[in-house]
Design a protein around this motif. Structure first.
Motif, PDB file in Angstrom:
ATOM      1  N   LEU A 161       0.842  -1.272  -0.079  1.00 40.35           N
ATOM      2  CA  LEU A 161      -0.119  -0.036   0.062  1.00 40.35           C
ATOM      3  C   LEU A 161       0.959   1.245  -0.095  1.00 40.35           C
ATOM      4  N   TRP A 162       1.838   1.162   0.800  1.00 39.95           N
ATOM      5  CA  TRP A 162       2.791   2.287   0.834  1.00 39.95           C
ATOM      6  C   TRP A 162       3.605   2.548  -0.413  1.00 39.95           C
ATOM      7  N   TRP A 163       3.883   1.554  -1.328  1.00 38.97           N
ATOM      8  CA  TRP A 163       4.500   1.592  -2.471  1.00 38.97           C
ATOM      9  C   TRP A 163       3.762   2.163  -3.528  1.00 38.97           C
ATOM     10  N   SER A 164       2.189   1.522  -3.526  1.00 40.32           N
ATOM     11  CA  SER A 164       1.420   1.961  -4.430  1.00 40.32           C
ATOM     12  C   SER A 164       1.081   3.680  -4.320  1.00 40.32           C
ATOM     13  N   VAL A 165       0.687   4.112  -2.975  1.00 32.57           N
ATOM     14  CA  VAL A 165       0.676   5.512  -2.618  1.00 32.57           C
ATOM     15  C   VAL A 165       1.873   6.315  -3.347  1.00 32.57           C
ATOM     16  N   GLU A 166       3.109   5.786  -3.011  1.00 34.53           N
ATOM     17  CA  GLU A 166       4.222   6.561  -3.403  1.00 34.53           C
ATOM     18  C   GLU A 166       4.351   6.471  -4.988  1.00 34.53           C
ATOM     19  N   THR A 167       4.109   5.515  -5.590  1.00 33.14           N
ATOM     20  CA  THR A 167       3.836   5.290  -6.863  1.00 33.14           C
ATOM     21  C   THR A 167       2.784   6.103  -7.703  1.00 33.14           C
ATOM     22  N   ALA A 168       1.745   6.203  -7.088  1.00 37.18           N
ATOM     23  CA  ALA A 168       0.560   6.661  -7.671  1.00 37.18           C
ATOM     24  C   ALA A 168       0.688   8.299  -7.674  1.00 37.18           C
ATOM     25  N   THR A 169       1.328   8.915  -6.618  1.00 36.71           N
ATOM     26  CA  THR A 169       1.825  10.340  -6.644  1.00 36.71           C
ATOM     27  C   THR A 169       3.080  10.575  -7.309  1.00 36.71           C
ATOM     28  N   THR A 170       3.673   9.725  -8.016  1.00 37.02           N
ATOM     29  CA  THR A 170       5.041   9.839  -8.467  1.00 37.02           C
ATOM     30  C   THR A 170       6.027  10.325  -7.518  1.00 37.02           C
ATOM     31  N   GLY A 211       7.984   7.924  -5.544  1.00 37.46           N
ATOM     32  CA  GLY A 211       8.835   7.048  -6.104  1.00 37.46           C
ATOM     33  C   GLY A 211      10.342   7.020  -5.463  1.00 37.46           C
ATOM     34  N   TYR A 212      10.076   6.785  -4.084  1.00 37.06           N
ATOM     35  CA  TYR A 212      11.480   6.849  -3.329  1.00 37.06           C
ATOM     36  C   TYR A 212      12.572   5.905  -3.809  1.00 37.06           C
ATOM     37  N   GLY A 213      12.031   4.678  -4.233  1.00 38.94           N
ATOM     38  CA  GLY A 213      12.933   3.593  -4.875  1.00 38.94           C
ATOM     39  C   GLY A 213      13.573   2.952  -3.591  1.00 38.94           C
ATOM     40  N   ASP A 214      12.636   2.891  -2.430  1.00 33.63           N
ATOM     41  CA  ASP A 214      12.715   2.065  -1.327  1.00 33.63           C
ATOM     42  C   ASP A 214      12.126   0.840  -1.652  1.00 33.63           C
ATOM     43  N   LEU A 215      10.895   0.787  -2.182  1.00 31.93           N
ATOM     44  CA  LEU A 215      10.171  -0.212  -2.447  1.00 31.93           C
ATOM     45  C   LEU A 215       9.907  -0.298  -4.164  1.00 31.93           C
ATOM     46  N   TYR A 216       9.834  -1.735  -4.733  1.00 30.69           N
ATOM     47  CA  TYR A 216       9.693  -1.605  -6.309  1.00 30.69           C
ATOM     48  C   TYR A 216       9.505  -3.037  -6.486  1.00 30.69           C
ATOM     49  N   PRO A 217       8.803  -3.460  -7.697  1.00 29.09           N
ATOM     50  CA  PRO A 217       8.477  -4.759  -7.806  1.00 29.09           C
ATOM     51  C   PRO A 217       9.350  -5.279  -8.729  1.00 29.09           C
ATOM     52  N   VAL A 218       9.595  -6.640  -8.624  1.00 27.40           N
ATOM     53  CA  VAL A 218      10.885  -7.377  -9.220  1.00 27.40           C
ATOM     54  C   VAL A 218      10.302  -8.249 -10.331  1.00 27.40           C
ATOM     55  N   THR A 219       8.802  -8.504 -10.173  1.00 27.29           N
ATOM     56  CA  THR A 219       8.367  -9.637 -11.108  1.00 27.29           C
ATOM     57  C   THR A 219       7.825  -9.030 -12.506  1.00 27.29           C
ATOM     58  N   ALA A 220       7.510  -9.586 -13.522  1.00 27.78           N
ATOM     59  CA  ALA A 220       6.823  -8.964 -14.628  1.00 27.78           C
ATOM     60  C   ALA A 220       5.532  -8.351 -14.287  1.00 27.78           C
ATOM     61  N   TRP A 221       4.717  -9.377 -13.702  1.00 22.11           N
ATOM     62  CA  TRP A 221       3.442  -9.008 -13.304  1.00 22.11           C
ATOM     63  C   TRP A 221       3.274  -7.585 -12.305  1.00 22.11           C
ATOM     64  N   GLY A 222       4.142  -7.782 -11.614  1.00 21.18           N
ATOM     65  CA  GLY A 222       4.482  -6.575 -10.449  1.00 21.18           C
ATOM     66  C   GLY A 222       4.838  -5.385 -11.090  1.00 21.18           C
ATOM     67  N   ARG A 223       5.472  -5.301 -12.166  1.00 20.76           N
ATOM     68  CA  ARG A 223       5.672  -4.422 -13.035  1.00 20.76           C
ATOM     69  C   ARG A 223       4.437  -3.845 -13.957  1.00 20.76           C
ATOM     70  N   VAL A 224       3.563  -4.637 -14.303  1.00 19.93           N
ATOM     71  CA  VAL A 224       2.395  -4.398 -14.850  1.00 19.93           C
ATOM     72  C   VAL A 224       1.532  -3.757 -14.069  1.00 19.93           C
ATOM     73  N   VAL A 277      -0.784   1.368 -11.913  1.00 19.96           N
ATOM     74  CA  VAL A 277      -0.820   2.543 -10.790  1.00 19.96           C
ATOM     75  C   VAL A 277      -0.203   3.916 -11.178  1.00 19.96           C
ATOM     76  N   MET A 278       0.795   3.808 -11.846  1.00 20.46           N
ATOM     77  CA  MET A 278       1.386   4.940 -12.393  1.00 20.46           C
ATOM     78  C   MET A 278       0.388   5.751 -13.183  1.00 20.46           C
ATOM     79  N   VAL A 279      -0.278   5.043 -14.084  1.00 15.41           N
ATOM     80  CA  VAL A 279      -0.954   5.786 -15.046  1.00 15.41           C
ATOM     81  C   VAL A 279      -2.300   6.365 -14.541  1.00 15.41           C
ATOM     82  N   ALA A 280      -2.750   5.505 -13.493  1.00  9.66           N
ATOM     83  CA  ALA A 280      -4.043   5.801 -12.787  1.00  9.66           C
ATOM     84  C   ALA A 280      -3.575   7.245 -11.803  1.00  9.66           C
ATOM     85  N   GLY A 281      -2.424   7.416 -11.157  1.00  6.86           N
ATOM     86  CA  GLY A 281      -2.125   8.175 -10.510  1.00  6.86           C
ATOM     87  C   GLY A 281      -1.798   9.564 -11.444  1.00  6.86           C
TER      88      GLY A 281
END
Length: 161
Positions: free
Chosen positions: A63-72, A74-87, A92-96
């Motif tokens: 949830l923290w990652w999703s909020v920081e991603t949606a608000t752009t 992106g501290y870089g502290d959390l990020y997805p490592v799988t292809a589906w996670g990146r999708v 989340v980025m586009v919606a934000g």
């Protein structure tokens, strides 16, 4: 259950309510953003579960990652490592970006509209003042011409001295 909730949200968003179109769009974008952030967090946990070096393994972290991603942020502290996670991250980025853009545009439109109303009000009052001044000047001129005509008519009727 989730499909019923989404159907109800769409129904509420499309309902005829008073208000301007840009505010409805901003409201709809905000609701969609909240749904995408919450659902994106859940989907990120599902996509990242069991992956090596996965960081989004709990809902609060996701949830923290999703909020920081949606608000752009992106501290870089959390990020997805799988292809589906990146999708999920792209969604989340586009919606934000879309939601914040629409909200910003709605606020800008509201401010511009208020300024246009203010200027229209000033112009209307200025036009009224000009019309009143014109009417007063016209009335004064007619009174002067009437006095002149009376004097001229009075001089013609008087015997010469």
């Amino acid at each position: 259950m989730l499909s019923g909730l989404l159907a109800r949200v769409v129904e509420l968003l499309l309902a005829r309510r008073p208000g301007s179109l840009h505010l409805k769009a901003a409201y709809a974008a905000t609701v969609v953003l909240v749904i995408v952030v919450l659902a994106g967090s859940y989907l990120a946990v599902l996509a990242e579960r069991g992956a090596p070096r996965a960081q989004l393994t709990t809902y609060p972290r996701a949830l923290w990652w999703s909020v920081e991603t949606a608000t752009t942020v992106g501290y870089g502290d959390l990020y997805p490592v799988t292809a589906w996670g990146r999708v999920v991250a792209v969604a989340v980025m586009v919606a934000g970006i879309t939601a914040f853009g629409l909200v910003t545009a709605a606020l800008a439109t509201w401010f511009v509209g208020r300024e246009q109303q203010r200027r229209s009000h000033v112009v209307r009052h200025t036009e009224e003042a000009v019309h009143e001044a014109y009417a007063e000047a016209t009335r004064a001129l007619h009174e002067r011409f009437d006095r002149l005509e009376r004097k001229l008519d009075g001089d013609h009727g008087a015997p010469p001295s």
